[in-house]
Structure formats: structure tokens, C-alpha cells
Design a protein around this motif. Structure first.
Motif, PDB file in Angstrom:
ATOM      1  N   TYR A 128       0.790  -1.341  -0.202  1.00 26.47           N
ATOM      2  CA  TYR A 128      -0.084   0.035   0.536  1.00 26.47           C
ATOM      3  C   TYR A 128       1.016   1.245  -0.089  1.00 26.47           C
ATOM      4  N   LEU A 129       2.108   0.814   0.344  1.00 25.60           N
ATOM      5  CA  LEU A 129       2.936   2.317   0.442  1.00 25.60           C
ATOM      6  C   LEU A 129       3.531   2.087  -0.967  1.00 25.60           C
ATOM      7  N   ALA A 547      -2.142  -4.579  -9.052  1.00 26.64           N
ATOM      8  CA  ALA A 547      -2.135  -4.453  -7.261  1.00 26.64           C
ATOM      9  C   ALA A 547      -1.681  -5.002  -6.116  1.00 26.64           C
ATOM     10  N   PHE A 548      -2.449  -5.974  -5.857  1.00 25.45           N
ATOM     11  CA  PHE A 548      -1.894  -6.593  -4.807  1.00 25.45           C
ATOM     12  C   PHE A 548      -1.147  -8.565  -5.409  1.00 25.45           C
ATOM     13  N   PRO A 549      -0.042  -8.637  -5.308  1.00 24.44           N
ATOM     14  CA  PRO A 549       0.687  -9.431  -6.327  1.00 24.44           C
ATOM     15  C   PRO A 549       1.423 -10.435  -5.359  1.00 24.44           C
ATOM     16  N   LYS A 550       1.129 -11.662  -6.264  1.00 26.35           N
ATOM     17  CA  LYS A 550       2.119 -12.863  -5.133  1.00 26.35           C
ATOM     18  C   LYS A 550       4.398 -12.677  -5.120  1.00 26.35           C
ATOM     19  N   LEU A 557       2.682 -11.165   0.326  1.00 28.96           N
ATOM     20  CA  LEU A 557       3.559 -11.027   1.642  1.00 28.96           C
ATOM     21  C   LEU A 557       2.744 -10.143   2.704  1.00 28.96           C
ATOM     22  N   LEU A 558       2.086  -9.063   2.133  1.00 30.99           N
ATOM     23  CA  LEU A 558       1.164  -8.184   2.547  1.00 30.99           C
ATOM     24  C   LEU A 558       0.117  -8.953   4.027  1.00 30.99           C
ATOM     25  N   THR A 559      -0.731  -9.492   3.088  1.00 31.29           N
ATOM     26  CA  THR A 559      -1.839 -10.684   3.986  1.00 31.29           C
ATOM     27  C   THR A 559      -0.953 -11.646   4.706  1.00 31.29           C
TER      28      THR A 559
END
Length: 583
Positions: A128-129, A547-550, A557-559
């Protein structure tokens, strides 16, 4: 809350009061005056906090740090002479702050935004940063524009957007399925779709005529720079069409998308048969931004005195000897480098790599002693060698030579830095083989629903399909085929693949049944949206445009997904986790 976005504030607002909001990009204290660069979605504007204008705002500004969220109200004024910033849209003005609100504070950042040297895992953990950077915003702004343009183009062409199921039946389509256990049906599983292939064919049977979908697809396969476990494709299918109809739609779609995003590309693309692509470039997705085409010299090597080469050359159907001319290669590469190239191709199974150098007094190199003067001249003529050139030779089994010489071609182009960075080169690769044989097992090269040109054959690997791939700058952007719409042909293909009637009915019965009810001729294509945006933006990895890849290990790594779940959930799903034995 705000009257303007940062980018909207310009010289026409001088003397007016405006309110802007965003994040602090930087703060500079000049001993009395505090300057703050405030950024919102796509621009920076300079704030000036002067105690003479607002002591309260100035006092608050003393506490401000990078990435604080601010709302600022003040009057617009022109920057002083020589203080303008031509790199910014707002570079001719600044806002003198009268009221400042610290809407939220920020902890010290774990990394400097926009620093390309930061470890990717740290960036993905705080994705998100990373999304807060101008580079990321520009990528997703273009992705949005491209997606809207695709929808508009297909809508104008009469295509209907239809959603297909996300949990469906597991079917063998090439990659491994992601499975979803059923709570209600003990011991049974759904699968996440590798593509909407079967459903879009059923829509054609249903008379929808023209379908499209911006579809989510899922494949449990090993990852690399242009692969993710979940990805998005522009999925298209149409009825009563042939290959030319489908290609025309795909070209119109891509032309409209690129035009909407500010790029100029041709209206129609070059074509190349699959066999020619493999023979010349060792790849079914050749990068056509540069040449370096391979030449077949197996007939010349059959006459040479080197038994290794001459024995390989005795079987021209299963073997290949390819020459790869590098213009001015003898001037670019040292002898040591050319010998070192052998180490590169050995990584991909090559037994060796021969080379010649074109000198003023003729062809030189360790292999020349094995050839007659006539054959040396024939090599020069066939490879179109000129003084200063180098030519490399790969020999061995056909598919192996195609593979390592194709990789070597790319390696040389990258080493010589001859690949244009600001060019889009499209290519249709057509006339794909219907099947490939690996370890004696027959497999569909694309998928088992592809229409063969003919089933009259002597060698099963010689059957051609009506399939086509669209290649952009050496990346497979997408592809498709004319589908089988007759039950008897589909059943014959299943037999050739070793799929018996019972297995075919179990796995594809719903499709086979549908083909019995007046299925129209139909075909289509799919274009990888993530890969498309990666190429359009010049991103180095597909992860940059999702947006939120693996990660390459398929982890978020985010979730922290995947993760363990509550034992009660497993119990409801009739599942038990088996402990791995100690190693």
C-alpha cells in the motif's frame, strides 16, 4: 473537504483561496518559512507556511513529517522570479497556508518511496506504500484507461459482456487447478477456472453470438516474471467466424486500446507460421524488434570431416544444425567471450557451440579445417557473411537446438544492447501443430477443443490446428483458435489424446452433450491484460502492474496468505492436514 486536486491549481487561481489535501512528499524548514510538498493522486503542489500569514498553521507545520496526511487552505500566489519548477504542472505557483489540519500522522517509513534499490519483499510487505508512488499511480491509471478502452471497443463491435463461474468443475487444461473443497458435498471439490474456455463455448451454443469478459483466471503453476497464480485476461468468443474474422477483431481491439493510451501502432500485424518461427528464431514467440535469424546449414555440415557434426547431419528430420550470424560480432566480441558463450548454451542442454570469424582473408575458426573451400564459401554465401561478422553454430536434436539457440539469440541481443526500448513489434504466429509428443504421450499443444485443419495424416505431430498467438516484443500476449463445434471431431481428438469415452464423458460430458444440439462454428482469443500493461508501461515484472501481487513462491507478503485455518473450518470441509514427515 477540498476545492481542488493539486494538479488543478495553476496561474489562473492566483489570488484565490483554495483547499487541497494529500500526503507530505517533503518538508523543508528555511528558518522561519516552512515549505511542504503536498502530493495527492497524481501531482505535487508547494505549500508555504509563514508565521506572518498564520502563526497557528506555521506552528503545526513544525511538527509535520513525511507522509503525514494534511488538509491545507490558503491563497495561491506566483512563485518568485527564478524559483519556478518546470518539472511540475504546479511549478509556477505556490499556496500560502492560512489553515492547516494534520488529518493523520505517519510512522517513519520502512523504505524511501520510489527507491528502486529496495528489496522487493519489503515493498510487497508494505504494498500500500509502494502504491503511493507516482510510478505506481501512472501504471494503474493507464491500466484503467486500457480496460475501459477494451470494453468500449468490444461493445462497439457488438460483443456482450457476460460473467462466467469462478467455482467450477476441475478439467485437464494444461496447468494444475486450484481446488476448492465443498462443505455440502463430502469429499468433492470445485476448481477455480484456468480460463472461461468451456463456458464461452457453451455461450456460443446458447446463441449469444459475440461474448467478452474481463476474466479472472487461476493456475497453480511455477511462477516467473510474467506469471502470477491469479491473472486477468480480455476473453473474447464469436460465432460463425473463421480465423481471419477473429484476427481482424483482435487487431481492432488492440489498436483501439493502444490509441486510447496514447500509443501509435499499426492497424494490422505481421504473420509467421509456427514452423518458420521455430526454424528462424527458435521460439514460438520471437521478438521481432531485432533480426539475428538462424539459418539451416545441416546439408553443408553433412559433408564435413568432423564425425560429430556429420553424424548429426545424417538425420535432418529429427536433428538440426543452425547458424546464427552476428553482424560485426568479430569486432564486438573477443575470442575469450566467444568461447565463453559455450558455457551459456550448455545450461540449456547444448553439447557445445561452434563459431567462425569473417576476416579480410576469409573465414577463420577452429572448425574451418573440416570443410572444403567450396563448402566454406557456401557457408559464407548462405549466412550472408561480411568482414567483421561472427557466426555461431548449434547442432543436435531439433527441439533442443531450437531452444538453446533461440535463448542464445536473445542473450546476444541483450549483451549487445540492440533491443529498442520504445518500440512495439506485434506478430501473429499461426499454423500451430495440433499435438506434441513427450515421452511417448500425446498432448494438445493449445487445448483439446482446437479445430484441426485436417485429420488426414501420417505423423501425428504434423497435424496443424487453426490456432494463432499474438506476440508483442517477444512476449506471448495472448492467443486463441477456431474451436471444434462437431461432436464426432471432438471425440476423435479425445481418442488421439488417449482420453476414452468414459473419461471424456466424466470430464467434458456437458460440452460434448452441448455439441449435439446445433453448435455453431465459433472461435475466439484471450489477451493477457496484466502482460499487456506490463509491456505498455515498460515494467520489469507483471507484479508491478497488479495491485496486490504474489511473490514467485505464490505468497502474499502483505496478508501472509496462504496461511493455516481454524481446525473447525477443516472439520466442516471434511479435511485433515497430513503432517510432513521429518527429513
Amino acid at each position: 473537504m477540498r476545492t481542488h486536486y493539486c494538479a488543478q491549481v495553476n496561474e489562473t487561481h492566483i489570488g484565490e483561496e483554495v483547499t487541497v489535501a494529500g500526503w507530505v512528499s517533503s518538508r523543508r524548514d528555511h528558518g522561519g518559512l516552512i515549505f511542504i510538498d503536498l502530493r495527492d493522486k497524481d501531482e505535487v503542489v508547494q505549500l508555504v507556511c509563514d508565521p506572518a500569514d498564520s502563526a497557528e498553521a506555521h506552528k503545526l507545520a513544525e511538527d509535520v513529517r513525511d507522509q503525514f496526511v494534511l488538509i491545507a487552505t490558503g491563497k495561491v500566489r506566483a512563485r518568485g522570479e527564478g524559483l519556478e519548477n518546470p518539472r511540475l504542472k504546479t511549478g509556477k505557483i505556490e499556496i500560502v497556508v492560512e489553515k492547516l489540519v494534520i488529518e493523520n500522522r505517519s510512522k517513519p517509513m520502512p523504505f524511501d518511496l520510489g527507491d528502486e534499490r529496495v528489496n522487493e519483499e519489503i515493498k510487497l510487505k508494505h504494498r500500500y506504500l509502494e502504491l503511493r508512488t507516482q510510478k505506481s499511480y501512472d501504471i494503474f491509471k493507464l491500466r484503467s484507461k486500457a480496460t475501459i478502452a477494451a470494453r468500449n471497443a468490444l461493445d462497439e463491435l457488438g460483443f456482450l459482456e457476460v460473467e462466467t463461474p469462478i467455482i467450477t468443475k476441475s478439467t485437464p487444461e494444461g496447468a494444475r487447478d486450484y481446488l476448492v473443497p465443498s462443505r455440502v458435498h463430502h469429499g468433492e471439490f470445485y476448481a477455480l477456472p484456468q480460463s472461461p474456455q468451456l463456458f464461452k463455448q457453451l455461450l456460443m451454443v446458447g446463441g449469444f453470438d459475440r461474448y467478452f469478459q474481463i476474466a479472472k483466471c487461476f493456475r497453480d503453476e511455477d511462477l516467473r516474471a510474467d506469471r502470477q497464480p491469479e491473472f486477468t485476461q480480455i476473453d473474447v468468443e464469436m460465432s460463425f467466424c473463421d480465423q481471419e474474422d477473429v484476427i481482424a477483431i483482435a487487431e481492432k481491439l488492440l489498436h483501439d486500446v493502444f490509441t486510447a493510451c496514447g500509443f501509435d501502432i499499426p492497424a494490422t500485424f505481421k504473420r509467421m507460421p509456427h514452423f518458420e518461427a521455430m526454424e528462424k528464431y527458435g521460439s514460438d514467440k520471437p521478438d521481432m524488434r531485432y533480426d539475428l535469424a538462424m539459418v539451416d546449414v545441416i546439408d553443408i555440415f553433412e559433408r564435413c570431416d568432423n564425425e560429430i557434426f556429420s553424424n548429426i547431419a545424417k538425420s535432418p528430420k529429427k536433428n538440426r544444425i543452425k547458424a546464427l550470424r552476428v553482424p560485426k560480432g568479430d569486432e564486438i566480441f573477443s575470442k575469450r567471450q566467444m568461447k565463453g558463450f559455450e558455457d551459456y548454451v550448455r545450461k540449456f542442454g547444448a553439447q557445445g557451440l561452434g563459431y567462425f570469424q569473417m576476416k579480410e582473408d576469409g573465414l577463420k575458426g577452429p572448425l574451418t579445417k573440416f570443410f572444403t573451400d567450396e563448402d566454406i564459401q557456401l557457408i559464407i554465401d548462405r549466412c550472408e557473411l561480411e568482414v567483421g561478422d561472427a557466426v555461431f553454430f548449434g547442432a543436435g536434436e531439433k527441439k533442443l537446438v531450437w531452444d538453446y539457440m533461440g535463448r542464445f539469440r536473445i542473450f546476444l541481443a541483450e549483451t549487445m544492447e540492440i533491443i529498442p526500448k520504445d518500440k512495439f513489434e506485434f506478430l501473429w504466429v499461426v499454423d500451430f501443430p495440433m499435438f506434441e509428443v513427450e515421452d511417448g504421450q500425446v498432448k494438445a499443444l493449445h487445448h483439446p477443443f482446437t479445430q484441426p485443419k485436417s485429420l488426414d495424416y501420417e505423423d501425428i505431430e504434423e497435424i496443424e490446428s487453426i490456432a494463432y498467438d499474438i506476440v508483442l516484443n517477444g512476449t506471448e500476449l495472448g492467443g486463441g483458435s477456431i474451436r471444434i463445434h462437431k461432436e464426432d471431431i471432438q471425440s476423435e481428438i479425445f481418442k488421439l489424446l488417449g482420453i476414452g469415452e468414459e473419461e471424456a464423458q466424466d470430464k467434458f460430458g456437458f460440452l460434448l452433450d452441448a455439441l449435439k444440439y446445433g453448435a455453431p462454428p465459433h472461435g475466439g482469443f484471450a489477451i493477457g491484460l496484466d502482460r499487456l500493461i506490463m509491456l505498455m508501461t515498460g515494467a520489469s515484472s507483471i507484479r508491478d502492474v497488479i495491485a496486490f501481487p504474489k511473490t514467485q513462491k505464490a505468497q502474499c507478503l502483505l496478508t501472509q496468505a496462504p496461511s493455516e485455518v481454524d481446525p473447525e473450518q477443516l472439520k466442516e470441509l471434511h479435511l485433515r492436514v497430513r503432517q510432513q514427515p521429518a527429513t
